[in-house]
Structure formats: C-alpha cells, structure tokens
Scaffold this motif. Structure first.
Motif, PDB file in Angstrom:
ATOM      1  N   ALA A 455       0.845  -1.192   0.000  1.00 50.86           N
ATOM      2  CA  ALA A 455       0.000   0.000   0.000  1.00 50.86           C
ATOM      3  C   ALA A 455       0.881   1.243   0.000  1.00 50.86           C
ATOM      4  CB  ALA A 455      -0.906   0.000   1.223  1.00 50.86           C
ATOM      5  N   VAL A 456       0.655   2.131  -0.965  1.00 46.78           N
ATOM      6  CA  VAL A 456       1.420   3.376  -1.041  1.00 46.78           C
ATOM      7  C   VAL A 456       0.467   4.559  -0.912  1.00 46.78           C
ATOM      8  CG1 VAL A 456       3.340   2.437  -2.367  1.00 46.78           C
ATOM      9  CG2 VAL A 456       1.334   3.320  -3.573  1.00 46.78           C
ATOM     10  N   ARG A 457       0.980   5.646  -0.336  1.00 45.02           N
ATOM     11  CA  ARG A 457       0.114   6.808  -0.072  1.00 45.02           C
ATOM     12  C   ARG A 457      -0.215   7.586  -1.340  1.00 45.02           C
ATOM     13  NH1 ARG A 457       2.758   6.297   4.997  1.00 45.02           N
ATOM     14  NH2 ARG A 457       1.104   6.072   6.577  1.00 45.02           N
ATOM     15  N   ASN A 458       0.592   7.397  -2.365  1.00 44.91           N
ATOM     16  CA  ASN A 458       0.315   7.964  -3.679  1.00 44.91           C
ATOM     17  C   ASN A 458       1.239   7.263  -4.666  1.00 44.91           C
ATOM     18  OD1 ASN A 458       2.834   9.758  -4.344  1.00 44.91           O
ATOM     19  ND2 ASN A 458       2.266  10.296  -2.235  1.00 44.91           N
ATOM     20  N   TRP A 459       1.006   7.475  -5.951  1.00 52.22           N
ATOM     21  CA  TRP A 459       1.884   6.858  -6.956  1.00 52.22           C
ATOM     22  C   TRP A 459       2.460   7.916  -7.908  1.00 52.22           C
ATOM     23  CZ3 TRP A 459      -0.152   7.081 -12.042  1.00 52.22           C
ATOM     24  CH2 TRP A 459      -1.526   7.376 -12.132  1.00 52.22           C
ATOM     25  N   ARG A 460       2.664   9.123  -7.360  1.00 54.63           N
ATOM     26  CA  ARG A 460       3.222  10.193  -8.179  1.00 54.63           C
ATOM     27  C   ARG A 460       4.626   9.854  -8.665  1.00 54.63           C
ATOM     28  NH1 ARG A 460       1.964  14.883 -10.064  1.00 54.63           N
ATOM     29  NH2 ARG A 460      -0.083  14.841  -9.070  1.00 54.63           N
ATOM     30  N   PHE A 461       5.360   9.062  -7.889  1.00 56.12           N
ATOM     31  CA  PHE A 461       6.699   8.663  -8.321  1.00 56.12           C
ATOM     32  C   PHE A 461       6.648   7.872  -9.625  1.00 56.12           C
ATOM     33  CE2 PHE A 461       5.079   5.531  -5.330  1.00 56.12           C
ATOM     34  CZ  PHE A 461       5.355   4.302  -5.928  1.00 56.12           C
ATOM     35  N   LEU A 462       5.595   7.109  -9.847  1.00 55.31           N
ATOM     36  CA  LEU A 462       5.421   6.417 -11.133  1.00 55.31           C
ATOM     37  C   LEU A 462       5.016   7.402 -12.222  1.00 55.31           C
ATOM     38  CD1 LEU A 462       3.513   3.198  -9.961  1.00 55.31           C
ATOM     39  CD2 LEU A 462       5.809   3.275 -10.937  1.00 55.31           C
ATOM     40  N   TYR A 463       4.115   8.292 -11.883  1.00 58.35           N
ATOM     41  CA  TYR A 463       3.636   9.275 -12.854  1.00 58.35           C
ATOM     42  C   TYR A 463       4.788  10.119 -13.374  1.00 58.35           C
ATOM     43  CZ  TYR A 463       0.477  12.727 -14.919  1.00 58.35           C
ATOM     44  OH  TYR A 463      -0.192  13.548 -15.800  1.00 58.35           O
ATOM     45  N   ILE A 558       5.486   4.216   1.645  1.00 60.98           N
ATOM     46  CA  ILE A 558       4.885   2.904   1.880  1.00 60.98           C
ATOM     47  C   ILE A 558       4.067   2.950   3.164  1.00 60.98           C
ATOM     48  CG2 ILE A 558       5.319   0.485   2.445  1.00 60.98           C
ATOM     49  CD1 ILE A 558       7.617   0.459   0.535  1.00 60.98           C
ATOM     50  N   ALA A 559       2.774   2.707   3.030  1.00 58.68           N
ATOM     51  CA  ALA A 559       1.877   2.728   4.184  1.00 58.68           C
ATOM     52  C   ALA A 559       1.740   1.351   4.818  1.00 58.68           C
ATOM     53  CB  ALA A 559       0.505   3.241   3.769  1.00 58.68           C
ATOM     54  N   GLY A 560       2.020   0.312   4.096  1.00 59.70           N
ATOM     55  CA  GLY A 560       1.881  -1.033   4.657  1.00 59.70           C
ATOM     56  C   GLY A 560       2.219  -2.103   3.647  1.00 59.70           C
ATOM     57  N   ILE A 561       2.619  -3.261   4.156  1.00 61.67           N
ATOM     58  CA  ILE A 561       2.946  -4.415   3.325  1.00 61.67           C
ATOM     59  C   ILE A 561       2.261  -5.641   3.930  1.00 61.67           C
ATOM     60  CG2 ILE A 561       4.774  -5.946   2.482  1.00 61.67           C
ATOM     61  CD1 ILE A 561       6.702  -3.562   2.716  1.00 61.67           C
ATOM     62  N   ILE A 562       1.550  -6.381   3.116  1.00 65.87           N
ATOM     63  CA  ILE A 562       0.959  -7.650   3.545  1.00 65.87           C
ATOM     64  C   ILE A 562       1.476  -8.744   2.616  1.00 65.87           C
ATOM     65  CG2 ILE A 562      -1.156  -8.968   3.914  1.00 65.87           C
ATOM     66  CD1 ILE A 562      -2.636  -6.395   4.418  1.00 65.87           C
ATOM     67  N   LEU A 563       1.954  -9.828   3.200  1.00 61.48           N
ATOM     68  CA  LEU A 563       2.422 -10.974   2.427  1.00 61.48           C
ATOM     69  C   LEU A 563       1.385 -12.090   2.472  1.00 61.48           C
ATOM     70  CD1 LEU A 563       6.155 -11.320   3.557  1.00 61.48           C
ATOM     71  CD2 LEU A 563       5.222  -9.972   1.662  1.00 61.48           C
ATOM     72  N   ASN A 564       1.202 -12.736   1.340  1.00 60.57           N
ATOM     73  CA  ASN A 564       0.320 -13.902   1.237  1.00 60.57           C
ATOM     74  C   ASN A 564       1.144 -15.043   0.649  1.00 60.57           C
ATOM     75  OD1 ASN A 564      -2.390 -12.385   1.716  1.00 60.57           O
ATOM     76  ND2 ASN A 564      -1.384 -11.232   0.092  1.00 60.57           N
ATOM     77  N   ARG A 565       1.440 -16.032   1.474  1.00 60.23           N
ATOM     78  CA  ARG A 565       2.281 -17.149   1.028  1.00 60.23           C
ATOM     79  C   ARG A 565       1.390 -18.338   0.671  1.00 60.23           C
ATOM     80  NH1 ARG A 565       7.801 -16.610   4.395  1.00 60.23           N
ATOM     81  NH2 ARG A 565       7.349 -14.684   5.526  1.00 60.23           N
ATOM     82  N   TRP A 566       1.494 -18.757  -0.571  1.00 58.57           N
ATOM     83  CA  TRP A 566       0.726 -19.892  -1.073  1.00 58.57           C
ATOM     84  C   TRP A 566       1.702 -21.004  -1.454  1.00 58.57           C
ATOM     85  CZ3 TRP A 566      -4.280 -19.435  -0.238  1.00 58.57           C
ATOM     86  CH2 TRP A 566      -4.875 -18.162  -0.229  1.00 58.57           C
ATOM     87  N   GLY A 567       1.718 -22.061  -0.670  1.00 55.27           N
ATOM     88  CA  GLY A 567       2.679 -23.134  -0.910  1.00 55.27           C
ATOM     89  C   GLY A 567       2.356 -23.990  -2.106  1.00 55.27           C
ATOM     90  N   HIS A 568       1.083 -24.082  -2.473  1.00 59.15           N
ATOM     91  CA  HIS A 568       0.659 -24.885  -3.621  1.00 59.15           C
ATOM     92  C   HIS A 568      -0.237 -24.030  -4.509  1.00 59.15           C
ATOM     93  CE1 HIS A 568       1.874 -27.913  -0.672  1.00 59.15           C
ATOM     94  NE2 HIS A 568       2.008 -28.765  -1.672  1.00 59.15           N
ATOM     95  N   ALA A 569       0.240 -22.866  -4.881  1.00 54.14           N
ATOM     96  CA  ALA A 569      -0.586 -21.886  -5.584  1.00 54.14           C
ATOM     97  C   ALA A 569      -1.013 -22.346  -6.966  1.00 54.14           C
ATOM     98  CB  ALA A 569       0.170 -20.568  -5.693  1.00 54.14           C
ATOM     99  N   PHE A 570      -0.096 -22.961  -7.702  1.00 55.36           N
ATOM    100  CA  PHE A 570      -0.349 -23.261  -9.104  1.00 55.36           C
ATOM    101  C   PHE A 570      -0.245 -24.758  -9.389  1.00 55.36           C
ATOM    102  CE2 PHE A 570       1.367 -18.904  -9.373  1.00 55.36           C
ATOM    103  CZ  PHE A 570       0.414 -18.295 -10.174  1.00 55.36           C
ATOM    104  N   LEU A 571      -1.137 -25.255 -10.225  1.00 53.96           N
ATOM    105  CA  LEU A 571      -0.946 -26.563 -10.830  1.00 53.96           C
ATOM    106  C   LEU A 571       0.076 -26.428 -11.949  1.00 53.96           C
ATOM    107  CD1 LEU A 571      -1.839 -29.549 -11.391  1.00 53.96           C
ATOM    108  CD2 LEU A 571      -3.383 -28.561 -13.104  1.00 53.96           C
ATOM    109  N   ASN A 572       0.996 -27.373 -12.048  1.00 56.13           N
ATOM    110  CA  ASN A 572       2.018 -27.372 -13.105  1.00 56.13           C
ATOM    111  C   ASN A 572       1.842 -28.628 -13.958  1.00 56.13           C
ATOM    112  OD1 ASN A 572       4.006 -26.814 -10.271  1.00 56.13           O
ATOM    113  ND2 ASN A 572       3.193 -25.155 -11.509  1.00 56.13           N
ATOM    114  N   PRO A 573       1.044 -28.564 -15.024  1.00 57.20           N
ATOM    115  CA  PRO A 573       0.784 -29.768 -15.827  1.00 57.20           C
ATOM    116  C   PRO A 573       2.017 -30.163 -16.643  1.00 57.20           C
ATOM    117  CG  PRO A 573      -0.895 -28.066 -16.175  1.00 57.20           C
ATOM    118  CD  PRO A 573       0.282 -27.415 -15.526  1.00 57.20           C
TER     119      PRO A 573
END
Length: 631
Positions: A455-463, A558-573
């Motif tokens: 989460a960022v407070r603005n994205w002017r740095f990208l602009y 940067i206002a905040g960082i949240i991590l989401n860890r998925w151990g089996h996120a994708f099927l790999n055919p």
C-alpha cells in the motif's frame, strides 16, 4: 542493521521491535503463511523468525495466504498423525446428504449446484474449510491508508466478461453477480490522464506506451534504466542483438497457430507429449536463452513454472473458454465471486443487500455460517483428516468424515462427499483410495507463489517516470501496475497520481532446468524459510532502486505491506498430464470421469488450469455426479 545488499534497515524504513499498535497505525502491515512441503515444518519454523505481524483489516485479517496453523495441520495429516483416529474423537451425531471438503470457489460452487438439485427436498450440505474464511485462493487484503479503505487480491484475480448466455453467464446470474453494471474509477486530474489497467495482470505483448521495462544490475545497468514503449524502443534495451531478434520473432505471432480440431485429437496429444519450451523453439526458432530470460516469467505468472517444465498443451487447455474481452479484476480480486456464492447459499452470511456494493462492503456474519437451521452450512477452521467409506465403497451406505477444530477431533456421516481441495492433500485424507487413483494423484504437481500487496500513499513517483506500471527481471516479483478500482468497492470514484493505491507483486518460484516436481519442492522451501523481514527488505530495496530518482521515499510513501504465502498456488501440468502417456489414461481423467464410491473430486486443477471459471465447472460436474447417490 544492514540488509544483504548493504543498505541499512533504517534507511529503508525498517524498524526493529514493531508492536501491535504500530501495525494498527499502518506503519508496517504484514502477514504470511505457507502450505505443505515435503520437509518438517518444525525444523523450518525453528530456523527463522515468525512469519508475520498485523494482517490487515476486515474479514480477511486472520487469513493471509495459508496461515501457519493451516500448514502445520496439513503436515500432521501427511505425516500420519491420523492414520488412526484419536481415542477421544467426538462423534457429532450429524449426518449430511453431502459434505464438501474445501471452501474455495470449486467447493462453494459444488454446494450451490447440489442445493439447486435438492430444492424443496430438505437435503443438507456441509462445507468444511480449513482456513478462517471461505474462498480458497480467492481472498483479499484490506488496508486503511489516510482514512481510505483499499482492497487487493491475495491470489486469484483475473476476470473476463462471459460470451453469450453460456454456463458461466448463467452462474453469474444465479449468484446475483451483476457484472454488466460494473463501472470503474475515472481520472481525477488536473494532471494529464494516463491509461490505467483494470486488473493486476498485464497483456505483456500489447502493453501501452506507459508500461515500462526496468533493466538493472543483471543487465549491467547501475543505476538501472527505465524504457517506456518497449516494443517500439527495443533497440534501446541493454540486450544482445540475438536476444532482440528473438523477441521480434516471438512477438510477430503472439498466439500459436494450431491444427487442433478438438481436445484429445492427434495434434493435441502430440503437444501434450512435449514441453511448452520445446514448442516455442519449434514454432519460432528462438533460443532457450531468450525464452528463459523473458518468456519463462510470463508462463510462471499463469502456470507457476516456466515453459521448460509444463506441457505444450497448456497453451491450448482453455481453447474452449467461454469468456473473451478486456482483462479485469475487482477490488479484492475473485474474492468477490466467493462472497456472492456465500451470500446466495446463506443470505444472512454477509450483511447488507445482495448487490455488488452490498456483497463487497458488507461484513461476514460468522454466526450465520454454521447455523443448524441452514440447509447449507460452512464450518471454518476445520481441517479434514480422514475420509473413508463405512465399508467396501461399492456397497457403502455412507462416508465417515473426520476433521479437527480447536485442537479436538470430530467425525460425522455423509451420504456423499465432494473433495474440493487440492489433490496434494486429498490423496492423504481419502484413506481408501484405490491404487489407480493414488498413482494419478502423484502426477498433480504444484508450485509456490508469494503475493505481496504494497500500500502506497500515492503513486506520483510512477507518474513522474511516465509509467503506470512496469516489468523488471531480478529481485522479488517481476511486475506491478496501478489499477482503476471498480466503484462498488470504493467510496472514492476517481483516481489520480496523488491517490493512495495498492501495488500487487506476484512472485512465483521457478528454476529452469530442474524437474517439474523438484521446482515445486525447492520453491516451497525457499518461501517457507524466508522471514518476513527479509521479504520486506527486498521490497523496500527494490522500490528504492527503481523509483527513488523520481521522488519515491520508502519511509514516507509505503503505508503497509501484507504478504500472502501460497505453498501450492499453481498446478504445473507436466507433459502427459492432459491425455496420458504409454496408453494410460490422464491423471485428471481418473479422478474426473466417475465418483469413487460415494466420493467425487472437484478442484480447478482437475481441468488443468487455475481459473475460477474452471473451478465452477468442476464443482458443477462433481455435484451432478454425487446427486444420484443421495437416497
């Protein structure tokens, strides 16, 4: 304290000893978890700091990715802790007509279609879900930044409007998902408008001029450089001419031409016998070096691994897809589909009206989910540990379902069961599977993915850089972009460079050259063994390197960082997954074609591609397979 790159933690805005109050104030929001890997979780957990801190706001604050207790519960099943039920197992005395194991999109859809067949009959259905909230990989993160609530996807995200009045369009109507009325934020001004995406994924070959490509130390650029309008300025990229030539060949025909007439014909079987990388070389005459440098990551974002490890038929697995058009995503990704499903199954489960805005912004009524008066009930924080017929499957009257909840083990009876979780754990939970099914289960390979929402407070740095999003080739993740938000999920109907936003980073783990299975194992180990502080340091260091020259300040912005860890996120055919090898049926056919006794199987991986539309289709199939078994 300094990070591995020598930059001080203080300079990057990292502060030791973060307390709960600090998290609540939004100075450092974090979360984490991971799923199963073939190593002892106790050994891993003992060697690194705790995964997370504060996990965001709202309904999903206790369930970011796969929480640590979910991982440990899964390992206990895999490691044989329930090969025999504990002596103090509690028999609930309950008997349901159908028990669905897994409360993701496929499981919730299975419950919906089961109930549609049972209308007026009083038949009951119980959904058992091991996480603190339903949705599977379709969950969301919530931040409050400068008084504004922001939502972002934890995992499943992509949405495309359906064509015609097919099954998916009818499904959306059934759950009250009014997709035709979706509107997105408009430009705030007064700055000149730049095009913004409606989703967190980009069509790499058709990027707008404002999508940038960043080349850093890996390409001999220190400091790194941004290149806008990449495909028209390819000669400016710090790449060998041979790589640039290969990129032009590849882009000249962005979709493979194929002579496939139908799934399972001679050509589709030929493709399933080779890797996607071999097919790319065959089609374009391009080098494996270029494929692994540029193309592999694009495959990994959709399939978890690069083209060296997956079947060439993956490029055509969704050839019968019933959707077309602009890529979109909603405020919390596909979490919205799961919420509409739950609202339909249990109207009181989410407060407010059954509208787009009501379902998105309403809060979950936890007490309503597992109320005994419901024909469909959802039981959270419950890990299925044993599922088995009461006798020989062909002669059985019911199925025993045992699960853990709150440190205790329970069991109940079900006339039918739909296993809607991942095959990696299903093979351990269903105790009386025949050898044919067990062998098929070994061919469902899965890989890990970390989703970091910043989460960022603005994205002017990208602009100021003239970009609305970008791709990079080293470090954590590989791309991010600013997206417009569907207005039903936000009180703010406009967006501009000074608007707070969430930048989502998807980081799959893939290692070209290793086997399909070994890449998944290695990725899970890397994700499990990396502490949150290291990931946060990587993110802050990368953002500083890429954006500091346009005014970005990691401590301020940067206002905040949240991590989401998925151990089996994708099927790999892997090759052979779709149509089998050596005259044997494909692994998915073994599990899909008919129930095993009173048990059917439903998960998007049985289709062969991770997508909520395929999850719905698999749930539909399984529900109709078990219904004739209900007496």
């Amino acid at each position: 304290m300094k990070g591995k790159d020598g930059q001080s933690s203080k300079s990057l805005g990292l502060t030791p000893g973060i307390c709960r109050r600090d998290f609540l104030n939004g100075t450092l929001l974090a979360a984490g978890g991971a799923l199963l890997c073939p190593f002892s979780p106790a050994e891993i957990l003992a060697q690194r700091p705790a995964w997370g801190g504060y996990t965001g706001e709202g309904d999903y604050r206790d369930s970011n990715g796969n929480p640590e207790d979910v991982m440990l519960a899964g390992h206990s099943v895999r490691d044989g802790s329930f090969d025999k039920l504990p002596a103090d197992t509690i028999d609930t005395g309950e008997r349901f007509d159908c028990v669905v194991v897994g409360g993701g999109i496929s499981g919730l859809a299975a419950a919906l279609y089961f109930q549609d067949q049972a209308i007026g009959s009083g038949r009951t259905c119980l959904v058992i879900e091991n996480h603190p909230i339903f949705g599977g990989e379709a969950k969301r993160n919530e931040f409050i930044v400068d008084g504004q609530r922001l939502m972002a996807p934890q995992g499943s995200n992509l949405w495309v409007a359906p064509l015609g009045d097919g099954m998916i369009a009818q499904f959306y109507d059934r759950i009250g998902f009014d997709w035709k009325s979706v509107r997105y934020q408009t430009w705030a001004g007064p700055d000149p408008e730049v095009p913004l995406s409606k989703c967190s994924y980009t069509k790499w070959l058709t990027t707008p001029a404002t999508f940038g490509f960043y080349f850093g130390a890996k390409f001999g650029q220190q400091p790194g450089i941004w290149i806008r309008d990449f495909w028209n300025r390819l000669d400016a990229a710090p790449l060998p001419e041979a790589i640039r030539a290969d990129l032009r060949k590849w882009r000249s025909n962005p979709r493979h031409e194929t002579s496939i007439g139908y799934a399972g014909d001679e050509e589709s079987r030929r493709l399933d016998s080779m890797t996607a990388e071999d097919r790319l070389v065959e089609d374009y005459g391009i080098s494996r070096e270029m494929i692994r440098m540029f193309v592999a990551n694009r495959y990994a974002q959709a399939l978890g691994l690069g083209p060296d490890a997956v079947s060439a038929y993956c490029d055509y697995a969704n050839i019968m897809r019933v959707e077309e058009g602009e890529w979109q995503s909603f405020p919390g990704g596909v979490a919205g589909i799961g919420r509409h499903l739950v609202k339909t199954l249990i109207p009181r489960a989410i407060s407010g009206p059954p509208t787009l805005e009501g379902v998105c912004r309403g809060r979950v009524n936890w007490d309503a989910l597992d109320h005994p008066h419901n024909l469909v009930r959802i039981r959270l924080n419950s890990t299925a540990v044993r599922v088995e017929h009461n006798t020989e499957p062909s002669r059985s009257d019911f199925v025993w379902v045992a699960y853990t909840q709150g440190g205790k083990t329970y069991r109940l009876k079900a006339q039918t069961v739909i296993m809607a979780g991942g095959i990696w754990i299903t093979s351990h939970v269903v105790r009386d599977l025949p050898s044919t099914h067990r062998e098929a289960c070994t061919q469902f390979h899965r890989s890990a993915c970390l989703v970091a929402n910043v989460a960022v407070r603005n994205w002017r740095f990208l602009y100021k850089l003239g970009v609305s999003g970008g791709q990079w080739f080293e470090g954590l993740g590989s791309w991010t972009e600013v997206r417009k938000i569907a207005t039903f999920g936000s009180e703010v109907k406009t967006i501009g460079p000074d608007s707070p936003t969430v930048l989502s980073l998807y980081a799959p783990y893939f290692y070209p050259g290793l086997s399909t299975r070994d890449q998944g194992v290695k990725g899970r180990m890397e994700m499990l063994s990396t502490p949150f502080a290291d990931y946060e340091h990587m993110i802050r260091q990368e953002f500083t390197a890429m954006f500091a020259r346009s005014g970005f300040d990691t401590k301020r912005d940067i206002a905040g960082i949240i991590l989401n860890r998925w151990g089996h996120a994708f099927l790999n055919p892997a090759p052979g997954f779709f149509f089998g090898t050596a005259g044997k049926p494909s692994p998915r056919a073994v599990l899909r074609n008919a129930p095993f006794g009173r048990i059917a199987f439903a998960n998007t991986e049985l289709f062969g591609r991770m997508d909520h539309t395929f999850a719905v289709a698999e749930g539909h199939r399984a529900a109709y397979q078990v219904w004739p078994l209900v007496s």
